[in-house]
Design an enzyme around this catalytic site. Structure first.
Site, short mmCIF file in Angstrom:
data_model
loop_
_atom_site.label_atom_id
_atom_site.label_comp_id
_atom_site.label_asym_id
_atom_site.label_seq_id
_atom_site.Cartn_x
_atom_site.Cartn_y
_atom_site.Cartn_z
N HIS A 188 9.23 1.92 -2.36
CA HIS A 188 7.85 2.36 -2.13
C HIS A 188 7.64 3.85 -2.31
O HIS A 188 6.56 4.28 -2.64
CB HIS A 188 7.35 1.84 -0.79
CG HIS A 188 7.02 0.39 -0.87
ND1 HIS A 188 7.91 -0.57 -0.51
CD2 HIS A 188 5.94 -0.24 -1.38
CE1 HIS A 188 7.38 -1.75 -0.77
NE2 HIS A 188 6.20 -1.58 -1.28
N ARG A 295 -2.58 -1.72 -0.69
CA ARG A 295 -1.44 -1.91 0.23
C ARG A 295 -1.86 -1.36 1.59
O ARG A 295 -1.63 -0.20 1.90
CB ARG A 295 -0.22 -1.14 -0.26
CG ARG A 295 0.49 -1.75 -1.45
CD ARG A 295 1.80 -1.01 -1.72
NE ARG A 295 2.64 -1.69 -2.67
CZ ARG A 295 2.61 -1.49 -3.99
NH1 ARG A 295 1.77 -0.63 -4.52
NH2 ARG A 295 3.42 -2.16 -4.80
N ARG A 331 -4.81 -6.55 0.30
CA ARG A 331 -3.69 -7.34 0.82
C ARG A 331 -3.54 -7.09 2.30
O ARG A 331 -3.58 -5.95 2.76
CB ARG A 331 -2.41 -6.94 0.09
CG ARG A 331 -1.18 -7.65 0.64
CD ARG A 331 0.04 -7.34 -0.17
NE ARG A 331 0.56 -6.03 0.16
CZ ARG A 331 1.61 -5.49 -0.45
NH1 ARG A 331 2.21 -6.15 -1.43
NH2 ARG A 331 2.06 -4.31 -0.10
N GLU A 430 5.30 -13.76 -5.00
CA GLU A 430 6.39 -12.78 -5.07
C GLU A 430 7.70 -13.37 -4.54
O GLU A 430 8.71 -12.70 -4.47
CB GLU A 430 6.03 -11.50 -4.33
CG GLU A 430 5.58 -11.68 -2.89
CD GLU A 430 5.15 -10.35 -2.24
OE1 GLU A 430 5.53 -9.28 -2.71
OE2 GLU A 430 4.41 -10.43 -1.23
N ASN A 453 7.75 -6.91 -8.08
CA ASN A 453 8.74 -6.05 -7.42
C ASN A 453 9.66 -6.88 -6.55
O ASN A 453 10.87 -6.74 -6.57
CB ASN A 453 8.05 -4.98 -6.56
CG ASN A 453 7.07 -4.17 -7.36
OD1 ASN A 453 7.14 -4.16 -8.57
ND2 ASN A 453 6.16 -3.49 -6.68
N ASP A 454 9.04 -7.75 -5.76
CA ASP A 454 9.85 -8.63 -4.92
C ASP A 454 10.35 -9.84 -5.70
O ASP A 454 11.47 -10.27 -5.51
CB ASP A 454 9.05 -9.07 -3.68
CG ASP A 454 9.05 -7.98 -2.62
OD1 ASP A 454 10.11 -7.37 -2.40
OD2 ASP A 454 7.98 -7.70 -2.04
N ARG A 464 15.88 -4.29 -4.72
CA ARG A 464 15.03 -3.36 -5.47
C ARG A 464 15.26 -1.91 -5.08
O ARG A 464 14.85 -1.00 -5.78
CB ARG A 464 13.54 -3.74 -5.29
CG ARG A 464 13.04 -3.61 -3.89
CD ARG A 464 11.69 -4.27 -3.69
NE ARG A 464 10.57 -3.36 -3.86
CZ ARG A 464 9.30 -3.66 -3.55
NH1 ARG A 464 9.02 -4.88 -3.10
NH2 ARG A 464 8.35 -2.80 -3.71
N CYS A 501 0.30 -7.55 -9.73
CA CYS A 501 0.19 -6.22 -9.12
C CYS A 501 1.54 -5.57 -8.91
O CYS A 501 1.63 -4.47 -8.40
CB CYS A 501 -0.59 -6.29 -7.82
SG CYS A 501 0.16 -7.40 -6.62
C1 PEP Z 1 5.43 -6.71 -5.23
O1 PEP Z 1 6.31 -7.15 -4.48
O2 PEP Z 1 5.47 -6.80 -6.47
C2 PEP Z 1 4.28 -6.00 -4.67
C3 PEP Z 1 3.26 -5.66 -5.42
O3 PEP Z 1 4.31 -5.72 -3.36
P1 PEP Z 1 5.16 -4.53 -2.71
O4 PEP Z 1 5.68 -3.67 -3.85
O5 PEP Z 1 4.24 -3.78 -1.82
O6 PEP Z 1 6.25 -5.25 -2.01
MG MG Z 2 6.01 -7.31 -2.34
#
Ligand code: PEP
Ligand code: MG
Length: 542
Positions: A188, A295, A331, A430, A453-454, A464, A501
Protein backbone atom coordinates in the site's frame (compact mmCIF):
# COMPACT_ATOMS: atom_id res chain seq x y z
CA UNK A 1 27.07 3.21 -6.40
CA UNK A 2 24.00 1.85 -8.19
CA UNK A 3 21.28 -0.08 -6.36
CA UNK A 4 18.50 -1.99 -8.06
CA UNK A 5 15.04 -2.50 -6.63
CA UNK A 6 11.43 -2.65 -7.74
CA UNK A 7 9.86 0.34 -9.44
CA UNK A 8 6.87 1.29 -7.29
CA UNK A 9 6.06 4.69 -8.73
CA UNK A 10 7.39 6.23 -11.92
CA UNK A 11 9.28 9.45 -12.38
CA UNK A 12 12.73 10.80 -11.57
CA UNK A 13 14.02 12.66 -8.56
CA UNK A 14 17.35 14.08 -7.45
CA UNK A 15 17.60 14.98 -3.79
CA UNK A 16 19.10 14.51 -0.33
CA UNK A 17 18.62 11.45 1.86
CA UNK A 18 16.81 11.47 5.19
CA UNK A 19 16.80 8.05 6.84
CA UNK A 20 13.83 7.06 8.91
CA UNK A 21 14.93 4.62 11.59
CA UNK A 22 12.19 2.90 13.42
CA UNK A 23 13.75 0.06 15.28
CA UNK A 24 11.35 -1.34 17.81
CA UNK A 25 13.00 -0.67 21.14
CA UNK A 26 13.42 -3.99 22.91
CA UNK A 27 12.71 -3.78 26.60
CA UNK A 28 15.15 -5.74 28.72
CA UNK A 29 14.54 -5.82 32.43
CA UNK A 30 17.58 -4.79 34.47
CA UNK A 31 18.21 -4.50 38.19
CA UNK A 32 19.29 -0.97 39.05
CA UNK A 33 21.57 0.07 41.88
CA UNK A 34 21.60 3.83 41.48
CA UNK A 35 17.88 4.51 41.82
CA UNK A 36 18.38 8.29 41.78
CA UNK A 37 20.25 8.22 38.48
CA UNK A 38 17.58 6.00 36.92
CA UNK A 39 14.82 8.39 37.98
CA UNK A 40 16.82 11.29 36.55
CA UNK A 41 17.11 9.40 33.25
CA UNK A 42 13.35 8.96 33.23
CA UNK A 43 12.84 12.64 33.95
CA UNK A 44 15.07 13.61 31.05
CA UNK A 45 13.17 11.36 28.66
CA UNK A 46 9.85 12.80 29.85
CA UNK A 47 11.18 16.33 29.33
CA UNK A 48 12.44 15.52 25.83
CA UNK A 49 9.02 14.01 25.02
CA UNK A 50 7.29 17.16 26.26
CA UNK A 51 9.47 19.37 24.06
CA UNK A 52 8.84 17.23 20.99
CA UNK A 53 5.11 17.25 21.60
CA UNK A 54 5.07 21.00 22.09
CA UNK A 55 6.71 21.51 18.69
CA UNK A 56 4.45 19.02 16.93
CA UNK A 57 1.40 20.61 18.51
CA UNK A 58 2.34 24.13 17.43
CA UNK A 59 2.99 23.00 13.88
CA UNK A 60 -0.21 20.97 13.75
CA UNK A 61 -2.25 23.92 15.00
CA UNK A 62 -0.94 26.05 12.17
CA UNK A 63 -1.31 23.46 9.45
CA UNK A 64 -4.28 21.28 10.27
CA UNK A 65 -6.19 23.31 12.84
CA UNK A 66 -6.64 23.32 16.57
CA UNK A 67 -9.11 20.45 16.76
CA UNK A 68 -6.75 17.98 15.06
CA UNK A 69 -3.87 19.27 17.17
CA UNK A 70 -5.80 18.64 20.38
CA UNK A 71 -4.59 15.08 20.51
CA UNK A 72 -1.06 16.31 21.22
CA UNK A 73 -2.44 18.42 24.05
CA UNK A 74 -3.87 15.29 25.64
CA UNK A 75 -0.51 13.53 25.21
CA UNK A 76 1.15 16.43 27.02
CA UNK A 77 -1.45 16.29 29.77
CA UNK A 78 -0.56 12.69 30.40
CA UNK A 79 3.11 13.65 30.76
CA UNK A 80 2.07 16.29 33.28
CA UNK A 81 -0.08 13.88 35.26
CA UNK A 82 1.77 13.12 38.52
CA UNK A 83 -0.16 9.89 38.89
CA UNK A 84 1.27 8.63 35.62
CA UNK A 85 4.90 9.68 36.05
CA UNK A 86 4.66 9.02 39.80
CA UNK A 87 3.64 5.41 39.18
CA UNK A 88 6.69 4.87 36.97
CA UNK A 89 9.02 6.41 39.56
CA UNK A 90 7.45 4.33 42.29
CA UNK A 91 8.03 1.20 40.25
CA UNK A 92 11.72 2.09 39.88
CA UNK A 93 11.89 2.79 43.61
CA UNK A 94 10.18 -0.25 44.95
CA UNK A 95 11.38 -2.85 42.45
CA UNK A 96 14.84 -1.44 41.57
CA UNK A 97 14.09 -1.95 37.88
CA UNK A 98 15.30 0.12 34.93
CA UNK A 99 13.13 2.98 33.65
CA UNK A 100 12.18 1.11 30.45
CA UNK A 101 10.72 -1.82 32.39
CA UNK A 102 9.07 0.45 34.95
CA UNK A 103 7.47 2.46 32.15
CA UNK A 104 6.26 -0.62 30.30
CA UNK A 105 4.58 -2.00 33.46
CA UNK A 106 2.70 1.24 34.00
CA UNK A 107 1.66 1.49 30.35
CA UNK A 108 0.39 -2.09 30.47
CA UNK A 109 -1.56 -1.32 33.63
CA UNK A 110 -3.15 1.79 32.10
CA UNK A 111 -3.95 -0.04 28.86
CA UNK A 112 -5.66 -2.77 30.84
CA UNK A 113 -7.77 -0.28 32.80
CA UNK A 114 -8.81 1.72 29.71
CA UNK A 115 -9.54 -1.34 27.62
CA UNK A 116 -11.96 -2.66 30.26
CA UNK A 117 -13.94 0.60 30.44
CA UNK A 118 -17.47 0.80 29.10
CA UNK A 119 -17.13 4.35 27.88
CA UNK A 120 -15.87 4.37 24.31
CA UNK A 121 -14.07 7.69 24.71
CA UNK A 122 -12.12 6.38 27.66
CA UNK A 123 -11.32 3.14 25.86
CA UNK A 124 -9.86 5.13 23.02
CA UNK A 125 -7.55 6.94 25.42
CA UNK A 126 -5.64 3.66 25.51
CA UNK A 127 -4.14 4.63 22.13
CA UNK A 128 -2.89 7.92 23.63
CA UNK A 129 -1.22 6.12 26.50
CA UNK A 130 0.45 3.71 24.10
CA UNK A 131 1.74 6.55 21.92
CA UNK A 132 3.10 8.53 24.82
CA UNK A 133 4.72 5.40 26.22
CA UNK A 134 6.43 4.75 22.88
CA UNK A 135 7.70 8.32 22.71
CA UNK A 136 9.22 8.16 26.20
CA UNK A 137 10.71 4.77 25.44
CA UNK A 138 12.33 6.05 22.23
CA UNK A 139 13.77 8.96 24.18
CA UNK A 140 15.11 6.63 26.86
CA UNK A 141 16.78 4.56 24.17
CA UNK A 142 17.97 7.58 22.21
CA UNK A 143 16.04 6.51 19.10
CA UNK A 144 15.05 9.45 16.94
CA UNK A 145 12.11 9.02 14.60
CA UNK A 146 11.69 11.32 11.63
CA UNK A 147 9.52 14.31 12.27
CA UNK A 148 7.59 14.29 9.02
CA UNK A 149 6.60 17.88 9.47
CA UNK A 150 10.06 19.35 9.64
CA UNK A 151 11.68 17.79 6.58
CA UNK A 152 13.49 20.02 4.09
CA UNK A 153 12.48 20.43 0.49
CA UNK A 154 13.99 17.91 -1.94
CA UNK A 155 14.04 15.15 0.66
CA UNK A 156 14.38 11.55 -0.43
CA UNK A 157 13.01 9.52 2.42
CA UNK A 158 14.79 6.22 3.05
CA UNK A 159 13.30 3.61 5.36
CA UNK A 160 13.29 -0.10 6.02
CA UNK A 161 9.56 0.07 5.29
CA UNK A 162 6.86 2.70 5.38
CA UNK A 163 3.43 1.94 6.72
CA UNK A 164 0.47 3.17 4.69
CA UNK A 165 -0.16 5.80 7.35
CA UNK A 166 3.46 7.01 7.21
CA UNK A 167 3.03 7.43 3.48
CA UNK A 168 -0.27 9.21 3.92
CA UNK A 169 1.48 11.82 6.08
CA UNK A 170 4.14 12.67 3.50
CA UNK A 171 4.12 16.21 2.21
CA UNK A 172 4.99 16.00 -1.44
CA UNK A 173 6.27 19.55 -1.48
CA UNK A 174 9.11 18.27 0.67
CA UNK A 175 9.44 14.55 0.09
CA UNK A 176 10.17 14.14 -3.62
CA UNK A 177 10.74 10.36 -3.59
CA UNK A 178 11.10 7.43 -1.22
CA UNK A 179 13.15 4.26 -1.05
CA UNK A 180 12.59 1.18 1.07
CA UNK A 181 14.42 -2.06 1.83
CA UNK A 182 11.33 -4.22 1.57
CA UNK A 183 7.97 -4.17 -0.18
CA UNK A 184 6.58 -4.85 -3.64
CA UNK A 185 4.74 -2.91 -6.34
CA UNK A 186 1.36 -3.51 -4.80
CA UNK A 187 2.16 -2.87 -1.16
CA UNK A 188 0.00 0.00 0.00
CA UNK A 189 2.87 2.42 0.48
CA UNK A 190 3.75 1.90 -3.20
CA UNK A 191 0.15 2.57 -4.19
CA UNK A 192 0.20 5.74 -2.09
CA UNK A 193 3.39 6.87 -3.84
CA UNK A 194 1.62 6.66 -7.17
CA UNK A 195 -1.29 8.68 -5.78
CA UNK A 196 1.10 11.30 -4.45
CA UNK A 197 2.87 11.28 -7.83
CA UNK A 198 6.26 10.86 -6.24
CA UNK A 199 8.78 8.37 -7.61
CA UNK A 200 9.50 5.40 -5.37
CA UNK A 201 11.73 2.35 -5.51
CA UNK A 202 11.03 -0.46 -3.05
CA UNK A 203 12.57 -3.86 -2.32
CA UNK A 204 16.10 -2.38 -2.32
CA UNK A 205 17.07 -4.87 0.43
CA UNK A 206 19.70 -2.78 2.25
CA UNK A 207 19.28 0.82 1.13
CA UNK A 208 19.13 1.99 4.76
CA UNK A 209 22.68 0.66 5.21
CA UNK A 210 23.96 1.85 1.84
CA UNK A 211 23.26 5.56 2.28
CA UNK A 212 23.60 8.08 5.08
CA UNK A 213 21.69 11.23 5.92
CA UNK A 214 22.53 14.02 3.50
CA UNK A 215 23.77 11.80 0.64
CA UNK A 216 22.77 12.97 -2.80
CA UNK A 217 20.80 10.30 -4.66
CA UNK A 218 19.08 9.92 -7.98
CA UNK A 219 15.84 7.95 -7.96
CA UNK A 220 14.86 6.37 -11.25
CA UNK A 221 11.32 5.23 -10.56
CA UNK A 222 10.90 4.02 -14.15
CA UNK A 223 13.66 1.42 -14.04
CA UNK A 224 13.65 0.90 -10.27
CA UNK A 225 17.24 2.12 -9.91
CA UNK A 226 18.96 4.33 -7.34
CA UNK A 227 22.31 6.04 -7.86
CA UNK A 228 24.09 7.13 -4.70
CA UNK A 229 26.38 10.17 -4.83
CA UNK A 230 26.39 10.31 -8.64
CA UNK A 231 28.94 12.22 -10.71
CA UNK A 232 28.13 15.41 -12.64
CA UNK A 233 27.64 13.56 -15.90
CA UNK A 234 25.04 11.21 -14.42
CA UNK A 235 23.20 14.08 -12.76
CA UNK A 236 23.02 15.83 -16.11
CA UNK A 237 21.75 12.68 -17.84
CA UNK A 238 18.99 12.31 -15.25
CA UNK A 239 18.03 15.94 -15.40
CA UNK A 240 17.43 15.42 -19.11
CA UNK A 241 15.40 12.27 -18.46
CA UNK A 242 13.36 14.12 -15.87
CA UNK A 243 12.60 16.84 -18.36
CA UNK A 244 11.66 14.37 -21.12
CA UNK A 245 9.38 12.55 -18.71
CA UNK A 246 7.66 15.77 -17.74
CA UNK A 247 7.26 16.62 -21.43
CA UNK A 248 5.62 13.26 -22.22
CA UNK A 249 3.23 13.82 -19.34
CA UNK A 250 2.41 17.23 -20.76
CA UNK A 251 1.72 15.70 -24.19
CA UNK A 252 -0.70 13.18 -22.71
CA UNK A 253 -2.73 16.01 -21.22
CA UNK A 254 -4.27 16.52 -24.66
CA UNK A 255 -6.36 13.43 -23.92
CA UNK A 256 -7.91 14.79 -20.72
CA UNK A 257 -11.26 15.81 -22.12
CA UNK A 258 -11.50 13.16 -24.80
CA UNK A 259 -13.86 10.24 -24.30
CA UNK A 260 -12.08 6.88 -24.13
CA UNK A 261 -13.08 4.87 -27.19
CA UNK A 262 -11.18 2.18 -29.09
CA UNK A 263 -10.42 2.68 -32.79
CA UNK A 264 -13.49 0.57 -33.55
CA UNK A 265 -15.63 2.88 -31.44
CA UNK A 266 -16.11 0.88 -28.24
CA UNK A 267 -16.45 3.04 -25.15
CA UNK A 268 -14.45 2.03 -22.09
CA UNK A 269 -14.73 3.74 -18.73
CA UNK A 270 -11.56 4.98 -17.04
CA UNK A 271 -11.81 5.93 -13.39
CA UNK A 272 -9.45 6.54 -10.50
CA UNK A 273 -8.46 4.87 -7.25
CA UNK A 274 -8.52 7.22 -4.28
CA UNK A 275 -7.67 7.01 -0.58
CA UNK A 276 -9.10 10.27 0.67
CA UNK A 277 -11.87 12.56 -0.49
CA UNK A 278 -9.58 15.29 -1.86
CA UNK A 279 -7.85 12.79 -4.17
CA UNK A 280 -10.87 13.14 -6.45
CA UNK A 281 -9.41 16.37 -7.83
CA UNK A 282 -6.33 14.61 -9.12
CA UNK A 283 -8.51 11.97 -10.80
CA UNK A 284 -10.64 14.57 -12.55
CA UNK A 285 -7.59 16.66 -13.52
CA UNK A 286 -6.16 13.56 -15.17
CA UNK A 287 -9.29 12.92 -17.20
CA UNK A 288 -10.89 10.21 -15.03
CA UNK A 289 -14.67 9.71 -15.42
CA UNK A 290 -15.14 9.07 -11.69
CA UNK A 291 -13.94 6.72 -8.99
CA UNK A 292 -13.61 2.94 -9.33
CA UNK A 293 -12.17 2.36 -5.87
CA UNK A 294 -12.31 4.57 -2.80
CA UNK A 295 -10.12 2.78 -0.25
CA UNK A 296 -12.05 4.05 2.76
CA UNK A 297 -9.70 2.52 5.30
CA UNK A 298 -7.47 5.58 4.84
CA UNK A 299 -10.22 7.67 6.46
CA UNK A 300 -9.71 5.52 9.54
CA UNK A 301 -5.94 5.93 9.65
CA UNK A 302 -3.77 8.65 11.15
CA UNK A 303 -6.17 9.39 13.90
CA UNK A 304 -6.95 8.40 17.42
CA UNK A 305 -10.46 7.06 17.04
CA UNK A 306 -13.03 5.81 14.55
CA UNK A 307 -14.37 8.43 12.15
CA UNK A 308 -17.98 9.20 13.04
CA UNK A 309 -20.95 8.68 10.71
CA UNK A 310 -21.07 12.42 10.14
CA UNK A 311 -17.38 12.72 9.23
CA UNK A 312 -17.61 9.82 6.82
CA UNK A 313 -20.82 11.15 5.32
CA UNK A 314 -19.08 14.47 4.58
CA UNK A 315 -16.17 12.71 2.83
CA UNK A 316 -18.37 10.48 0.68
CA UNK A 317 -20.74 13.32 -0.16
CA UNK A 318 -17.79 15.52 -1.15
CA UNK A 319 -16.56 12.96 -3.69
CA UNK A 320 -20.06 12.26 -5.00
CA UNK A 321 -20.75 15.95 -5.57
CA UNK A 322 -17.39 16.75 -7.13
CA UNK A 323 -17.77 13.89 -9.59
CA UNK A 324 -20.85 15.46 -11.17
CA UNK A 325 -22.88 12.33 -11.68
CA UNK A 326 -19.89 10.18 -12.65
CA UNK A 327 -19.65 6.79 -10.92
CA UNK A 328 -18.16 6.66 -7.42
CA UNK A 329 -17.48 3.11 -6.25
CA UNK A 330 -16.83 3.16 -2.53
CA UNK A 331 -15.33 0.10 -0.93
CA UNK A 332 -16.26 -0.66 2.65
CA UNK A 333 -13.55 -0.86 5.28
CA UNK A 334 -10.70 -3.18 4.28
CA UNK A 335 -8.61 -3.21 7.41
CA UNK A 336 -6.19 -5.94 8.42
CA UNK A 337 -3.35 -7.36 6.34
CA UNK A 338 -0.81 -4.52 6.02
CA UNK A 339 -3.39 -1.92 7.07
CA UNK A 340 -3.72 -1.56 10.82
CA UNK A 341 -5.49 0.94 13.04
CA UNK A 342 -3.71 2.04 16.22
CA UNK A 343 -6.98 2.23 18.13
CA UNK A 344 -8.34 -1.13 16.97
CA UNK A 345 -5.80 -3.64 18.20
CA UNK A 346 -6.17 -6.89 16.28
CA UNK A 347 -4.82 -10.19 17.54
CA UNK A 348 -1.39 -11.22 16.21
CA UNK A 349 -1.91 -13.67 13.36
CA UNK A 350 0.35 -16.14 11.61
CA UNK A 351 -1.02 -15.07 8.22
CA UNK A 352 -2.63 -11.63 8.45
CA UNK A 353 -3.51 -11.57 4.75
CA UNK A 354 -5.50 -14.77 5.22
CA UNK A 355 -6.93 -13.75 8.53
CA UNK A 356 -9.39 -11.54 10.30
CA UNK A 357 -9.73 -8.62 7.88
CA UNK A 358 -11.98 -6.64 5.58
CA UNK A 359 -15.53 -7.99 5.27
CA UNK A 360 -14.75 -10.73 7.81
CA UNK A 361 -14.01 -8.13 10.45
CA UNK A 362 -16.96 -5.96 9.43
CA UNK A 363 -19.47 -8.81 9.65
CA UNK A 364 -18.10 -9.59 13.09
CA UNK A 365 -18.08 -5.93 14.19
CA UNK A 366 -21.47 -4.75 12.96
CA UNK A 367 -21.15 -1.75 15.28
CA UNK A 368 -18.25 -0.46 13.15
CA UNK A 369 -19.72 -1.63 9.83
CA UNK A 370 -23.11 0.01 10.29
CA UNK A 371 -21.64 3.45 10.98
CA UNK A 372 -19.96 3.32 7.58
CA UNK A 373 -22.94 1.89 5.72
CA UNK A 374 -25.26 4.56 7.11
CA UNK A 375 -22.81 7.27 6.05
CA UNK A 376 -22.52 5.76 2.58
CA UNK A 377 -26.26 5.46 2.14
CA UNK A 378 -26.88 9.03 3.24
CA UNK A 379 -24.21 10.27 0.82
CA UNK A 380 -25.85 8.31 -1.99
CA UNK A 381 -28.55 11.00 -2.09
CA UNK A 382 -25.90 13.39 -3.48
CA UNK A 383 -24.42 11.52 -6.42
CA UNK A 384 -23.81 8.25 -8.20
CA UNK A 385 -22.45 6.21 -5.29
CA UNK A 386 -22.05 2.45 -5.56
CA UNK A 387 -21.09 0.28 -2.61
CA UNK A 388 -18.51 -2.47 -2.93
CA UNK A 389 -17.60 -5.17 -0.41
CA UNK A 390 -13.98 -6.34 -0.21
CA UNK A 391 -12.53 -9.85 0.21
CA UNK A 392 -15.70 -11.74 -0.56
CA UNK A 393 -14.97 -15.47 -0.64
CA UNK A 394 -18.44 -16.98 -0.28
CA UNK A 395 -21.89 -16.05 -1.55
CA UNK A 396 -23.07 -16.24 2.02
CA UNK A 397 -20.79 -13.39 3.05
CA UNK A 398 -22.18 -11.20 0.31
CA UNK A 399 -25.74 -12.01 1.37
CA UNK A 400 -24.92 -11.24 5.00
CA UNK A 401 -23.27 -7.93 4.09
CA UNK A 402 -26.34 -6.98 2.06
CA UNK A 403 -28.56 -7.87 5.01
CA UNK A 404 -26.64 -5.43 7.22
CA UNK A 405 -27.02 -2.82 4.49
CA UNK A 406 -30.76 -3.48 4.42
CA UNK A 407 -30.91 -3.01 8.19
CA UNK A 408 -29.27 0.40 7.74
CA UNK A 409 -31.71 1.28 4.96
CA UNK A 410 -34.65 0.44 7.22
CA UNK A 411 -33.22 2.54 10.03
CA UNK A 412 -32.66 5.54 7.77
CA UNK A 413 -36.15 5.22 6.34
CA UNK A 414 -37.61 5.20 9.84
CA UNK A 415 -35.57 8.30 10.64
CA UNK A 416 -36.83 10.00 7.48
CA UNK A 417 -33.34 10.37 6.01
CA UNK A 418 -32.75 10.42 2.26
CA UNK A 419 -30.74 7.85 0.33
CA UNK A 420 -30.75 6.14 -3.06
CA UNK A 421 -32.74 2.95 -2.58
CA UNK A 422 -31.57 1.59 -5.91
CA UNK A 423 -27.86 2.10 -5.49
CA UNK A 424 -25.71 -0.62 -7.00
CA UNK A 425 -24.05 -3.03 -4.59
CA UNK A 426 -21.12 -4.98 -5.94
CA UNK A 427 -18.08 -6.88 -4.78
CA UNK A 428 -14.38 -7.15 -5.27
CA UNK A 429 -13.23 -10.31 -6.98
CA UNK A 430 -9.85 -10.69 -5.34
CA UNK A 431 -10.01 -14.19 -3.91
CA UNK A 432 -9.52 -17.00 -6.44
CA UNK A 433 -12.66 -18.79 -5.18
CA UNK A 434 -14.78 -15.83 -6.24
CA UNK A 435 -13.12 -15.65 -9.66
CA UNK A 436 -13.60 -19.37 -10.30
CA UNK A 437 -17.23 -19.37 -9.12
CA UNK A 438 -17.97 -15.93 -10.59
CA UNK A 439 -21.22 -17.19 -12.17
CA UNK A 440 -22.65 -17.87 -8.70
CA UNK A 441 -21.65 -14.49 -7.34
CA UNK A 442 -22.99 -12.70 -10.42
CA UNK A 443 -26.49 -13.77 -9.41
CA UNK A 444 -26.26 -11.53 -6.34
CA UNK A 445 -23.79 -8.74 -7.06
CA UNK A 446 -24.70 -5.79 -9.27
CA UNK A 447 -21.10 -5.53 -10.48
CA UNK A 448 -17.63 -6.95 -10.03
CA UNK A 449 -14.35 -5.17 -9.65
CA UNK A 450 -11.32 -7.41 -10.00
CA UNK A 451 -8.71 -6.79 -7.32
CA UNK A 452 -5.63 -8.18 -8.97
CA UNK A 453 -3.30 -7.11 -6.16
CA UNK A 454 -4.73 -9.74 -3.88
CA UNK A 455 -5.95 -12.09 -6.61
CA UNK A 456 -2.39 -12.58 -7.86
CA UNK A 457 -0.91 -13.12 -4.42
CA UNK A 458 -3.56 -15.67 -3.47
CA UNK A 459 -3.54 -17.51 -6.79
CA UNK A 460 0.23 -17.75 -7.11
CA UNK A 461 0.86 -18.02 -3.36
CA UNK A 462 3.32 -15.11 -3.68
CA UNK A 463 3.14 -12.46 -0.96
CA UNK A 464 2.53 -9.07 -2.59
CA UNK A 465 4.72 -7.39 0.03
CA UNK A 466 7.73 -9.67 -0.23
CA UNK A 467 10.48 -8.58 -2.62
CA UNK A 468 12.06 -12.05 -2.41
CA UNK A 469 9.16 -13.62 -4.26
CA UNK A 470 8.29 -10.66 -6.47
CA UNK A 471 9.65 -12.56 -9.50
CA UNK A 472 6.67 -14.94 -9.11
CA UNK A 473 4.14 -12.14 -8.85
CA UNK A 474 3.18 -12.18 -12.52
CA UNK A 475 -0.03 -10.64 -13.89
CA UNK A 476 0.58 -12.41 -17.20
CA UNK A 477 0.55 -15.89 -15.66
CA UNK A 478 -1.98 -17.96 -17.65
CA UNK A 479 -3.88 -18.79 -14.44
CA UNK A 480 -4.36 -15.10 -13.70
CA UNK A 481 -5.48 -14.28 -17.22
CA UNK A 482 -7.93 -17.21 -17.13
CA UNK A 483 -9.43 -16.02 -13.83
CA UNK A 484 -9.80 -12.47 -15.13
CA UNK A 485 -11.43 -13.67 -18.34
CA UNK A 486 -13.82 -15.94 -16.47
CA UNK A 487 -14.85 -13.15 -14.12
CA UNK A 488 -15.58 -10.70 -16.93
CA UNK A 489 -17.53 -13.28 -18.92
CA UNK A 490 -19.54 -14.42 -15.90
CA UNK A 491 -20.55 -10.83 -15.19
CA UNK A 492 -21.64 -10.37 -18.80
CA UNK A 493 -23.57 -13.65 -18.86
CA UNK A 494 -25.61 -12.31 -15.94
CA UNK A 495 -26.06 -8.90 -17.58
CA UNK A 496 -23.75 -7.16 -15.09
CA UNK A 497 -20.66 -5.02 -15.63
CA UNK A 498 -17.13 -5.83 -14.64
CA UNK A 499 -14.33 -3.46 -13.71
CA UNK A 500 -10.83 -3.83 -12.37
CA UNK A 501 -9.29 -1.77 -9.59
CA UNK A 502 -6.11 -3.73 -8.90
CA UNK A 503 -2.85 -2.33 -10.25
CA UNK A 504 -3.04 -4.50 -13.36
CA UNK A 505 -5.76 -2.17 -14.68
CA UNK A 506 -3.03 0.44 -15.22
CA UNK A 507 -0.36 -2.01 -16.42
CA UNK A 508 0.61 -0.95 -19.90
CA UNK A 509 1.51 -4.53 -20.90
CA UNK A 510 -1.87 -5.97 -19.96
CA UNK A 511 -4.34 -3.23 -20.91
CA UNK A 512 -4.81 -4.35 -24.58
CA UNK A 513 -5.65 -7.91 -23.43
CA UNK A 514 -8.14 -6.59 -20.88
CA UNK A 515 -9.89 -4.51 -23.55
CA UNK A 516 -10.09 -7.63 -25.68
CA UNK A 517 -11.61 -9.62 -22.80
CA UNK A 518 -14.33 -6.97 -22.63
CA UNK A 519 -13.44 -5.30 -19.32
CA UNK A 520 -15.96 -2.46 -18.94
CA UNK A 521 -14.18 -0.25 -16.43
CA UNK A 522 -10.50 0.38 -15.64
CA UNK A 523 -9.71 1.95 -12.27
CA UNK A 524 -6.20 3.05 -11.41
CA UNK A 525 -3.97 5.62 -9.76
CA UNK A 526 -4.80 9.05 -11.18
CA UNK A 527 -1.31 9.36 -12.58
CA UNK A 528 -1.71 6.26 -14.78
CA UNK A 529 -5.01 7.34 -16.35
CA UNK A 530 -3.77 9.28 -19.36
CA UNK A 531 -1.24 6.69 -20.48
CA UNK A 532 -3.90 3.96 -20.14
CA UNK A 533 -6.32 6.08 -22.14
CA UNK A 534 -3.78 6.43 -24.93
CA UNK A 535 -3.22 2.65 -25.03
CA UNK A 536 -6.93 1.82 -25.04
CA UNK A 537 -7.57 4.34 -27.81
CA UNK A 538 -4.95 2.57 -29.90
CA UNK A 539 -6.66 -0.83 -29.69
CA UNK A 540 -8.98 -2.11 -32.43
CA UNK A 541 -11.54 -3.80 -30.17
CA UNK A 542 -15.20 -3.53 -31.18
C1 PEP B 1 -6.70 -5.44 -4.81
O1 PEP B 1 -6.52 -6.32 -3.98
O2 PEP B 1 -6.42 -5.55 -6.02
C2 PEP B 1 -7.25 -4.14 -4.41
C3 PEP B 1 -7.59 -3.24 -5.29
O3 PEP B 1 -7.38 -3.91 -3.09
P1 PEP B 1 -6.16 -3.54 -2.12
O4 PEP B 1 -4.96 -3.24 -2.98
O5 PEP B 1 -6.59 -2.35 -1.33
O6 PEP B 1 -5.99 -4.77 -1.32
MG1 MG C 1 -7.38 -6.20 -1.98
Amino acid sequence: MIKEGISASKGYAIGKVVIKTDEEVQIVEKKIEDIGAEKARLKEAVEASREQLMKIKEKAEKEVGADKAAVFESHMMLLDDPEFTGAIEMNIDSNSVNAEKALQDVIDMYMGIFAAMEDEYMRERAADVKDVGKRILNNLAGVKGVDFDSLDENTILVAHDLTPSDTAQLDRNKVIAFLTNIGGRTSHSAIMARTLEIPAVVGLKDITESVKDGDLVIVDGVEGIVEVNPNEETIKKYEEKKEAYAKEKEELKKLINIKTVTKAGKHVEIVGNIGKAEDIHQVLENGGDGVGLFRTEFLYMDREDMPSEEEQFESYKYVAEKTNGGPVVIRTLDIGGDKQLPYLPLPEEMNPFLGYRAIRLCLDRKDIFKVQLRALLRASAYGNIKIMFPMISSVDEFIQAKAVLKECMDELKAEGKDFNENLEVGMMVEIPAAAVAADEFAKYADFFSIGTNDLIQYTLAADRMNEKVSYLYNPLHPAILALIKNTIEAAHRAGKWCGMCGEVAGDERVIPTLVEYGLDEFSMSATSILKAKQIIMNTEVK
